[in-house]
Design a protein around this motif. Structure first.
Motif, mmCIF file in Angstrom:
data_model
loop_
_atom_site.group_PDB
_atom_site.id
_atom_site.type_symbol
_atom_site.label_atom_id
_atom_site.label_comp_id
_atom_site.label_asym_id
_atom_site.label_seq_id
_atom_site.Cartn_x
_atom_site.Cartn_y
_atom_site.Cartn_z
ATOM 1 N N PHE A 137 3.784 4.625 5.467
ATOM 2 C CA PHE A 137 4.315 5.425 5.345
ATOM 3 C C PHE A 137 3.915 6.380 4.544
ATOM 4 O O PHE A 137 4.505 8.342 4.826
ATOM 5 N N PHE A 138 2.429 6.696 4.525
ATOM 6 C CA PHE A 138 1.693 7.560 4.249
ATOM 7 C C PHE A 138 1.836 9.202 5.370
ATOM 8 O O PHE A 138 2.252 11.035 4.739
ATOM 9 N N ILE A 139 2.028 8.824 6.269
ATOM 10 C CA ILE A 139 2.344 10.382 7.487
ATOM 11 C C ILE A 139 2.817 10.720 7.816
ATOM 12 O O ILE A 139 3.369 11.699 7.692
ATOM 13 N N LEU A 140 4.476 9.410 7.237
ATOM 14 C CA LEU A 140 5.383 10.303 7.812
ATOM 15 C C LEU A 140 5.946 11.034 6.336
ATOM 16 O O LEU A 140 6.881 11.759 7.127
ATOM 17 N N ASN A 141 5.886 10.334 5.177
ATOM 18 C CA ASN A 141 5.909 11.153 3.981
ATOM 19 C C ASN A 141 5.265 12.218 4.269
ATOM 20 O O ASN A 141 6.302 13.544 3.611
ATOM 21 N N GLU A 142 3.957 12.906 4.891
ATOM 22 C CA GLU A 142 3.201 13.702 4.892
ATOM 23 C C GLU A 142 4.341 15.227 5.615
ATOM 24 O O GLU A 142 4.433 15.929 5.485
ATOM 25 N N PRO A 190 0.855 -1.040 -0.031
ATOM 26 C CA PRO A 190 0.172 0.233 -0.599
ATOM 27 C C PRO A 190 0.719 1.316 -0.225
ATOM 28 O O PRO A 190 1.559 1.369 0.191
ATOM 29 N N GLY A 191 0.248 2.205 -1.078
ATOM 30 C CA GLY A 191 1.368 3.431 -0.361
ATOM 31 C C GLY A 191 1.688 3.228 -1.818
ATOM 32 O O GLY A 191 2.420 4.276 -2.806
ATOM 33 N N ASP A 192 2.117 2.905 -2.577
ATOM 34 C CA ASP A 192 2.946 2.606 -4.051
ATOM 35 C C ASP A 192 2.371 2.990 -5.137
ATOM 36 O O ASP A 192 1.010 2.334 -5.345
ATOM 37 N N ALA A 217 -7.490 -2.846 -3.529
ATOM 38 C CA ALA A 217 -8.242 -1.545 -4.429
ATOM 39 C C ALA A 217 -6.897 -0.603 -4.559
ATOM 40 O O ALA A 217 -5.791 -0.562 -4.088
ATOM 41 N N ILE A 218 -7.088 0.150 -6.087
ATOM 42 C CA ILE A 218 -6.052 0.850 -6.651
ATOM 43 C C ILE A 218 -7.004 2.022 -6.916
ATOM 44 O O ILE A 218 -8.209 1.919 -7.316
ATOM 45 N N GLY A 219 -6.671 3.611 -6.750
ATOM 46 C CA GLY A 219 -7.442 4.215 -6.448
ATOM 47 C C GLY A 219 -6.988 5.253 -6.843
ATOM 48 O O GLY A 219 -5.173 5.326 -7.080
ATOM 49 N N PHE A 220 -7.198 6.742 -7.072
ATOM 50 C CA PHE A 220 -6.364 7.780 -7.117
ATOM 51 C C PHE A 220 -5.152 8.369 -6.585
ATOM 52 O O PHE A 220 -4.297 8.969 -7.307
ATOM 53 N N SER A 221 -5.826 8.379 -5.272
ATOM 54 C CA SER A 221 -4.057 8.617 -4.218
ATOM 55 C C SER A 221 -4.049 7.876 -3.817
ATOM 56 O O SER A 221 -4.667 7.396 -3.198
ATOM 57 N N ARG A 222 -2.843 8.362 -2.216
ATOM 58 C CA ARG A 222 -2.767 7.575 -1.566
ATOM 59 C C ARG A 222 -3.542 8.168 -0.029
ATOM 60 O O ARG A 222 -4.259 9.066 -0.023
ATOM 61 N N THR A 223 -3.726 6.746 0.492
ATOM 62 C CA THR A 223 -4.524 6.669 2.263
ATOM 63 C C THR A 223 -4.168 6.363 3.455
ATOM 64 O O THR A 223 -2.417 5.435 3.001
ATOM 65 N N PRO A 224 -4.555 6.723 3.736
ATOM 66 C CA PRO A 224 -3.017 6.392 5.612
ATOM 67 C C PRO A 224 -4.181 4.989 6.148
ATOM 68 O O PRO A 224 -3.200 4.554 6.878
ATOM 69 N N THR A 225 -5.236 4.381 5.433
ATOM 70 C CA THR A 225 -5.368 3.533 5.939
ATOM 71 C C THR A 225 -4.609 2.186 6.120
ATOM 72 O O THR A 225 -4.006 1.662 7.360
ATOM 73 N N GLN A 226 -4.117 1.884 4.936
ATOM 74 C CA GLN A 226 -2.928 0.686 4.749
ATOM 75 C C GLN A 226 -1.373 0.956 4.600
ATOM 76 O O GLN A 226 -0.038 0.382 4.603
ATOM 77 N N ASP A 227 -1.365 1.930 4.291
ATOM 78 C CA ASP A 227 -0.305 3.068 3.800
ATOM 79 C C ASP A 227 1.521 3.751 5.176
ATOM 80 O O ASP A 227 0.736 4.691 5.676
ATOM 81 N N SER A 275 14.255 0.218 5.358
ATOM 82 C CA SER A 275 13.130 1.413 4.927
ATOM 83 C C SER A 275 12.099 2.568 5.509
ATOM 84 O O SER A 275 12.021 2.876 5.339
ATOM 85 N N PHE A 276 11.634 2.184 6.497
ATOM 86 C CA PHE A 276 10.987 3.655 8.238
ATOM 87 C C PHE A 276 12.186 4.626 7.377
ATOM 88 O O PHE A 276 12.595 6.197 8.061
ATOM 89 N N VAL A 277 13.877 4.617 8.278
ATOM 90 C CA VAL A 277 14.020 5.548 8.393
ATOM 91 C C VAL A 277 14.990 6.233 6.960
ATOM 92 O O VAL A 277 14.971 7.807 7.050
ATOM 93 N N ASP A 278 15.150 4.979 5.643
ATOM 94 C CA ASP A 278 14.819 5.734 4.733
ATOM 95 C C ASP A 278 14.440 6.904 4.501
ATOM 96 O O ASP A 278 14.545 8.045 3.860
ATOM 97 N N SER A 279 13.111 6.260 4.590
ATOM 98 C CA SER A 279 11.345 7.365 4.349
ATOM 99 C C SER A 279 11.696 8.662 5.179
ATOM 100 O O SER A 279 11.005 9.721 4.922
ATOM 101 N N MET A 280 11.761 8.937 6.330
ATOM 102 C CA MET A 280 11.559 9.605 7.279
ATOM 103 C C MET A 280 12.911 10.295 7.639
ATOM 104 O O MET A 280 12.488 11.643 7.546
#
Length: 211
Positions: free
Chosen positions: A93-98, A49-51, A81-91, A159-164
Motif C-alpha cells: 500500500f506504500f506507493i498507493l498511499n503516496e 508491512p506498513g503498519d 523488521a521494524i524501523g522509523f519509516s515505511r518502505t515500499p519493499t513489502q508494503d 482493502s485496496f479500494v478503501d486505501s486507493m
C-alpha cells in the motif's frame, strides 16, 4: 465456501509482542517458516508491512510449543523488521498511499491544484486495472511437506479500494472537475476489468462521490 474457510483451524497458545516501536518494514518468511517447521508449529501474523507497531503490541501468535520461553518469542520477533519509516519493499500500500496523499494535498484549499490530483487518479486507475488481473495470495503458507506453517493477515479487494479510493473521495468530491474526472476514470477501469467483485467496489465509490 472459500477454499481457505475449508482448511483446518488452529489453537494459538503463545502471544509474541514487539520489542520496539516503529513501522513494520518487512517480514522474513523464510526465517519464520524454518522456526515453525522445526517446532511443528503454526505462526499467525497479526500485522502486515506498513503498519505502525508499538512496543509490547502483539504482532504474532504461535500454536503450542513444548518448553516455550522468551528465546522462542525473540526468535519470532527477529523475523519482523521494524524501523522509523515505511518502505515500499513489502508494503503493497506504500506507493498507493503516496498517490492518495499527493492528490489530497493538491485538493486542499491552500494548494488548489486539481491537475496534479487528476494525474494521481490516472496512476491509481492503472493500479486498479493491474489489480483486476491478479489473484490475491492465500493467507496460508505451507512448508515443503504441504503443512500450513504461517498464516498471514488477509488482504482483499476491499482493502485496496478503501486505501486507493475511499480516502480520496471526500476530497475529490468538492472539486467538480476532479469529481467528473474521477468518475470518468473509474468507468474506464470497470470497462477494462473483468473482475466483477472489484468492479462492484469501484462502482460503490463512484456512487459515493456522486451522492
Amino acid at each position: 465456501r472459500d477454499e481457505e474457510d475449508q482448511m483446518p483451524s488452529f489453537d494459538f497458545a503463545h502471544c509474541i509482542r514487539s520489542k520496539t516501536s516503529g513501522y513494520l518494514q518487512g517480514i522474513d518468511d523464510t526465517e519464520l517458516m524454518e522456526f515453525a517447521k522445526s517446532h511443528q508449529a503454526v505462526i499467525r501474523l497479526l500485522r502486515r508491512p506498513g503498519d505502525f507497531i508499538r512496543e509490547n503490541e502483539p504482532i504474532a501468535d504461535a500454536t503450542r510449543i513444548e518448553g516455550w520461553c522468551d528465546d522462542h518469542a525473540d526468535h519470532v520477533c527477529h523475523g519482523f523488521a521494524i524501523g522509523f519509516s515505511r518502505t515500499p519493499t513489502q508494503d503493497a500500500f506504500f506507493i498507493l498511499n503516496e498517490f492518495v496523499e499527493v492528490a489530497t494535498r493538491a485538493l486542499s484549499p491552500g494548494v488548489n491544484d486539481p491537475f496534479t490530483a487528476m494525474q494521481c487518479i490516472d496512476w491509481l486507475s492503472v493500479g486498479l486495472v493491474k489489480l483486476s488481473r491478479r489473484q490475491l495470495p492465500s493467507t496460508r503458507r505451507v512448508d515443503s511437506d504441504g503443512n500450513v506453517r504461517i498464516i498471514t493477515t488477509k488482504v482483499n479487494h476491499t482493502s485496496f479500494v478503501d486505501s486507493m479510493l475511499g480516502q480520496l473521495v471526500p476530497y475529490a468530491k468538492g472539486d467538480e472537475n476532479v469529481r467528473d474526472y474521477f468518475v470518468e476514470s473509474m468507468n474506464k477501469v470497470t470497462s477494462i476489468s473483468e473482475n466483477p467483485d472489484l468492479n462492484h467496489l469501484i462502482n460503490e465509490q463512484v456512487d459515493r462521490i456522486q451522492s
